[in-house]
Each structure stands twice: as structure tokens, then as C-alpha cells.
Scaffold this motif. Structure first.
Motif, short mmCIF file in Angstrom:
data_model
loop_
_atom_site.label_atom_id
_atom_site.label_comp_id
_atom_site.label_asym_id
_atom_site.label_seq_id
_atom_site.Cartn_x
_atom_site.Cartn_y
_atom_site.Cartn_z
N ARG A 1 0.82 -1.22 0.00
CA ARG A 1 0.00 0.00 0.00
C ARG A 1 0.86 1.27 0.00
O ARG A 1 0.33 2.36 0.22
CB ARG A 1 -0.91 0.02 1.24
N GLU A 2 2.15 1.12 -0.25
CA GLU A 2 3.05 2.25 -0.16
C GLU A 2 2.67 3.38 -1.12
O GLU A 2 2.70 4.56 -0.76
CB GLU A 2 4.50 1.81 -0.43
N GLU A 3 2.32 3.00 -2.35
CA GLU A 3 1.97 4.01 -3.35
C GLU A 3 0.70 4.76 -2.96
O GLU A 3 0.61 5.99 -3.11
CB GLU A 3 1.79 3.35 -4.72
N VAL A 4 -0.28 4.02 -2.46
CA VAL A 4 -1.54 4.64 -2.03
C VAL A 4 -1.29 5.60 -0.87
O VAL A 4 -1.83 6.71 -0.83
CB VAL A 4 -2.57 3.57 -1.62
N ILE A 5 -0.44 5.17 0.07
CA ILE A 5 -0.13 6.00 1.23
C ILE A 5 0.55 7.29 0.80
O ILE A 5 0.24 8.38 1.31
CB ILE A 5 0.75 5.22 2.23
N MET A 6 1.47 7.19 -0.15
CA MET A 6 2.17 8.39 -0.64
C MET A 6 1.19 9.36 -1.30
O MET A 6 1.26 10.57 -1.09
CB MET A 6 3.26 7.98 -1.64
N LYS A 7 0.24 8.81 -2.07
CA LYS A 7 -0.77 9.67 -2.72
C LYS A 7 -1.66 10.34 -1.69
O LYS A 7 -2.02 11.52 -1.83
CB LYS A 7 -1.60 8.84 -3.70
N LEU A 8 -2.03 9.58 -0.66
CA LEU A 8 -2.86 10.16 0.40
C LEU A 8 -2.12 11.27 1.14
O LEU A 8 -2.71 12.32 1.44
CB LEU A 8 -3.28 9.07 1.39
N LYS A 9 -0.83 11.06 1.41
CA LYS A 9 -0.05 12.07 2.11
C LYS A 9 0.16 13.31 1.24
O LYS A 9 0.16 14.44 1.75
CB LYS A 9 1.29 11.48 2.56
N ASP A 10 0.32 13.10 -0.06
CA ASP A 10 0.45 14.24 -0.98
C ASP A 10 -0.85 15.04 -1.02
O ASP A 10 -0.84 16.28 -1.03
CB ASP A 10 0.80 13.75 -2.39
N LEU A 11 -1.98 14.32 -1.06
CA LEU A 11 -3.28 15.00 -1.07
C LEU A 11 -3.51 15.74 0.24
O LEU A 11 -4.04 16.86 0.25
CB LEU A 11 -4.40 13.98 -1.32
N GLU A 12 -3.11 15.11 1.34
CA GLU A 12 -3.24 15.75 2.66
C GLU A 12 -2.45 17.06 2.69
O GLU A 12 -2.94 18.10 3.17
CB GLU A 12 -2.74 14.81 3.74
N ALA A 13 -1.21 17.02 2.18
CA ALA A 13 -0.37 18.22 2.15
C ALA A 13 -0.99 19.29 1.25
O ALA A 13 -0.94 20.49 1.57
CB ALA A 13 1.03 17.87 1.66
N SER A 14 -1.57 18.86 0.11
CA SER A 14 -2.21 19.81 -0.80
C SER A 14 -3.40 20.49 -0.14
O SER A 14 -3.61 21.70 -0.28
CB SER A 14 -2.67 19.10 -2.07
N MET A 15 -4.20 19.70 0.59
CA MET A 15 -5.36 20.27 1.28
C MET A 15 -4.93 21.22 2.38
O MET A 15 -5.55 22.27 2.59
CB MET A 15 -6.22 19.14 1.88
N ARG B 1 -5.86 25.25 2.44
CA ARG B 1 -6.51 25.98 3.53
C ARG B 1 -5.78 27.28 3.85
O ARG B 1 -6.39 28.23 4.35
CB ARG B 1 -6.55 25.10 4.79
N LYS B 2 -4.48 27.35 3.56
CA LYS B 2 -3.72 28.56 3.81
C LYS B 2 -4.23 29.73 2.97
O LYS B 2 -4.06 30.89 3.35
CB LYS B 2 -2.23 28.32 3.49
N LEU B 3 -4.83 29.42 1.82
CA LEU B 3 -5.32 30.48 0.94
C LEU B 3 -6.45 31.28 1.58
O LEU B 3 -6.71 32.41 1.20
CB LEU B 3 -5.81 29.87 -0.38
N PHE B 4 -7.13 30.67 2.57
CA PHE B 4 -8.25 31.34 3.22
C PHE B 4 -7.82 32.03 4.52
O PHE B 4 -8.66 32.43 5.32
CB PHE B 4 -9.36 30.33 3.52
N ARG B 5 -6.51 32.17 4.72
CA ARG B 5 -5.98 32.71 5.97
C ARG B 5 -6.53 34.11 6.26
O ARG B 5 -6.98 34.39 7.37
CB ARG B 5 -4.45 32.75 5.89
#
Length: 244
Positions: free
Chosen positions: A40-54, A58-62
Motif C-alpha cells: 500500500r506504499e503508493e496509495v499511502i504516498m498519494k494520500l499524504k500528498d493529497l493531505e499536504a495539498s489540502m 486551507r492557507k489560501l483562506f488565511r
């Protein structure tokens, strides 16, 4: 205060970050659940990338969040009841300071100013967020006690003192009557229940970051997701938003 029926001030939370926040914590929770599963390493990396993007999204609404907290502080400073006036105004001012610290961290992250102690400013931001949540919970407790007292007196006036007594009497008569009154009060006032649940869930992250109560990304992700879903619910159904 909304519960007194004397004055109502409605404050609306910014809606832009709600879905980003829910997605961020959902990704955190899923990546933690898949962490020890092979293949599941690839899926985990994609999830972490998406988490970082989200998180970055959110910083844009600061600025909007900072302005909303400042306007909310002005509104709550006009509340007639002393406890919610001080609690909610102090909470909103702490949120303003939190977003200011977050802005400094953003300036550091994009390289506009390099001479910034990231650890120090992150600690400051977390503390202001933590204080805001504690003050919100203190206000929720005040609101809950006020409503429980009101419910107990109402029942007593209606002649049903055998089932419910005054709040003072209930506190000394045992746990079961007090829990019954608590259940009845929260059942009649869903916005108060949702606001309390949201504030309690939000505590998990600053408690961990400040080292007060260490947990894991799974718990933080779950609590953050529950809090975000409550936020989405109160946006979709404004009647469930606690108003002042």
C-alpha cells in the motif's frame, strides 16, 4: 446570549476551508490505517500528498479567517451576558493571534523572509489555538449549566419535581438524575451538543503538538474528520449552528 432570549448575534463561519479540512483529516486517517499493510506504499504516498495539498489549500483562506475572527470578536463584545461576552471575545481574539502566527509561518514557507524561527512561531500558533478551544469549551459548559438549570426549574414549576429537581439538588442526589437532565438538555439543544463535540475533537491536535497528551495521527485524523463533518453539517443546516 442566545439562550437568554434577550439578544441574538449570529456569526457565520467561513465556508471555504470546510471541505479542504475534511479531506485533509480523512487522508491522514486513511494513511494511518494503511501504514502497516504491505503493498500500500503508493496509495499511502498519494494520500499524504493529497493531505499536504489540502493543508496548503486551507492557507489560501488565511486572510478571510482572520477577518472573520476579528469581526466575530467585535460582535461577541456586545453580548449582554458577562460570561459569554468575555469567553467568546477572548476566544476570537486568540484565533486572530493564531492566524497572525500562521501567516508568519506561511511567509517563512514561501521564502519571503528566511530569518524566522519556525519552531517558535509554530508553538505560538498552537498555543493560541489551544487557548481558543479551552475558552470555547468553558463557554459551552456555562451554556450547558444554564440550560440544565433552566430545564430543572421549568420541570419543578410544572409540578414534576419527583422526576427533576433544581440543578443544585441534582448535584447532591446522585449521578443518575444529573445524567438524565444532561441527556434531556442536549437532546433539546442539538447546536450546543454539536459545538461541544467539535471543540472536544479539535483539542486532539494541539494537545499532541504541545506534548500535553501525546497520541497518534490516526486519532488526530479521526477527531479532525468528526470535527470537519460537524462543520459541514452546520453549514448545510444553519439551524444546527450555535448562534449568539
Amino acid at each position: 446570549m442566545a439562550s437568554t432570549g434577550r439578544w441574538t448575534i449570529k456569526t457565520h463561519s467561513p465556508q471555504g476551508t470546510v471541505l479542504c479540512r475534511a479531506t485533509q483529516y480523512a487522508c491522514m486517517l486513511l494513511s494511518y490505517m494503511l501504514e502497516h499493510k504491505t503493498g500500500r506504499e503508493e496509495v499511502i504516498m498519494k494520500l499524504k500528498d493529497l493531505e499536504a495539498s489540502m493543508r496548503s489549500g486551507r492557507k489560501l483562506f488565511r486572510l478571510g479567517n482572520m477577518l472573520h475572527a476579528f469581526v466575530s470578536a467585535r460582535h461577541t463584545s456586545q453580548l449582554p451576558d458577562l460570561v459569554p461576552r468575555w469567553c467568546l471575545t477572548a476566544s476570537n481574539l486568540n484565533r486572530v493571534l493564531y492566524f497572525m502566527c500562521d501567516t508568519v509561518l506561511w511567509v517563512k514557507s514561501v521564502g519571503l523572509i528566511s530569518d524566522i524561527n519556525k519552531k517558535k512561531w509554530r508553538s505560538r500558533a498552537t498555543k493560541y489555538y489551544y487557548y481558543s478551544l479551552l475558552i470555547n469549551l468553558a463557554n459551552d459548559l456555562y451554556e450547558l449549566c444554564w440550560r440544565m438549570e433552566h430545564a430543572a426549574r421549568k420541570e419543578k414549576l410544572q409540578g414534576d419535581s419527583s422526576r427533576l429537581q433544581s440543578l443544585t439538588s441534582l448535584a447532591t442526589s446522585g449521578l443518575q438524575p444529573l445524567l438524565l437532565l444532561l441527556y434531556i438538555t442536549l437532546k433539546k439543544h442539538p447546536p450546543l451538543l454539536l459545538d461541544t463535540v467539535k471543540n472536544l475533537c479539535d483539542l486532539s491536535s494541539p494537545l499532541d503538538l504541545l506534548g500535553i497528551y501525546k497520541t497518534n495521527p490516526g486519532i488526530i485524523g479521526l477527531c479532525g474528520l468528526i470535527s470537519s463533518l460537524v462543520g459541514i453539517l452546520t453549514v448545510a443546516v444553519p439551524q444546527l449552528r450555535l448562534k449568539y
